[in-house]
Scaffold this motif. Sequence first.
Motif, short mmCIF file in Angstrom:
data_model
loop_
_atom_site.label_atom_id
_atom_site.label_comp_id
_atom_site.label_asym_id
_atom_site.label_seq_id
_atom_site.Cartn_x
_atom_site.Cartn_y
_atom_site.Cartn_z
N ALA A 188 14.36 19.52 4.21
CA ALA A 188 15.31 18.40 4.14
C ALA A 188 16.06 18.42 2.80
O ALA A 188 17.28 18.18 2.76
N ALA A 189 15.35 18.71 1.72
CA ALA A 189 16.00 18.77 0.40
C ALA A 189 17.00 19.92 0.34
O ALA A 189 18.10 19.77 -0.23
N MET A 190 16.65 21.07 0.92
CA MET A 190 17.58 22.20 0.94
C MET A 190 18.82 21.87 1.75
O MET A 190 19.96 22.16 1.33
N HIS A 191 18.64 21.23 2.89
CA HIS A 191 19.80 20.84 3.70
C HIS A 191 20.68 19.84 2.94
O HIS A 191 21.92 19.91 3.03
N GLN A 192 20.07 18.93 2.24
CA GLN A 192 20.85 17.96 1.46
C GLN A 192 21.67 18.67 0.39
O GLN A 192 22.85 18.35 0.18
N ARG A 193 21.07 19.64 -0.27
CA ARG A 193 21.77 20.41 -1.29
C ARG A 193 22.93 21.21 -0.67
O ARG A 193 24.04 21.25 -1.22
N ILE A 194 22.68 21.84 0.45
CA ILE A 194 23.71 22.61 1.13
C ILE A 194 24.85 21.71 1.57
O ILE A 194 26.04 22.04 1.39
N ARG A 195 24.51 20.57 2.13
CA ARG A 195 25.54 19.62 2.58
C ARG A 195 26.41 19.17 1.41
O ARG A 195 27.64 19.09 1.52
#
Length: 257
Positions: A33-40
């Motif tokens: 979830a943290a990686m997706h937030q960073r990517i977004r």
Amino acid sequence: MAEPGIHFLDAHGPEGVRLYAIGDVHGRLDLLAAMHQRIRAEIEQDAPADWRVIHLGDYVDRGPDSKGVIDFLIEARERDPRHLMLAGNHDIGFLDFLKTPDPEGLFIRFGGIQTAQSYGVAINEGTSVWFGKAEAAVRKGHQALVEAVPQSHIDFLRSLPYSVTLGDFFFCHAGIRPGIPLDRQNPQDLIWIREVFHNYTGLYPKIVVHGHTPVPEAEVMANRVNVDTLAWHSGMLSALVVDGSDKRILTMTIKEA
């Protein structure tokens, strides 16, 4: 005639498409979830013309929330099909266990106990095959797990392709067998291969981006990139980012509570 090989430094992503390739998650929903937030956040800030997020398999086992990871990935893919998910050996092992409860199989021996727990099912890992108890315990846990796993999760796992090619990059879970054309690779090799792939020093027709074999930090070689940084244990999830000729490693670190 063999295709000419390509060196990592010369490799390009598809024109106008930024790529993110995320390594083995193994139940670490917090890191995913943290990686997706960073990517977004990066995509919103940089506004690339297009993008793909490729997940390299092994979503389940070992870490604390395999069920949550699968829920998250299903929702991400339904929200935007530019989220791509590939099969890993543990994901196929989960399906195999649901079909046939093997007390000596991958699922039971290498982290499936934690996967079952994420679905609210306890499988007694303390029983021993030699005392004839493990098989009965596993059968009991298997039946409870079959009832607990939503059909949507089974459909998701069954839908996972073994590889995808984008630009000068070939994405799969474990690697490829040298000398075999990319479109003729054995699916078992794509999710299981190690030594013969790792030890090959020649160039491949594409840069192979993979996980499966844990390394302390993402490993960038002339012919391949390994982004499995043992997220479930190390607390570090890694990804390769490709934007045209630019390449970089993105890491997300959270220590497990």
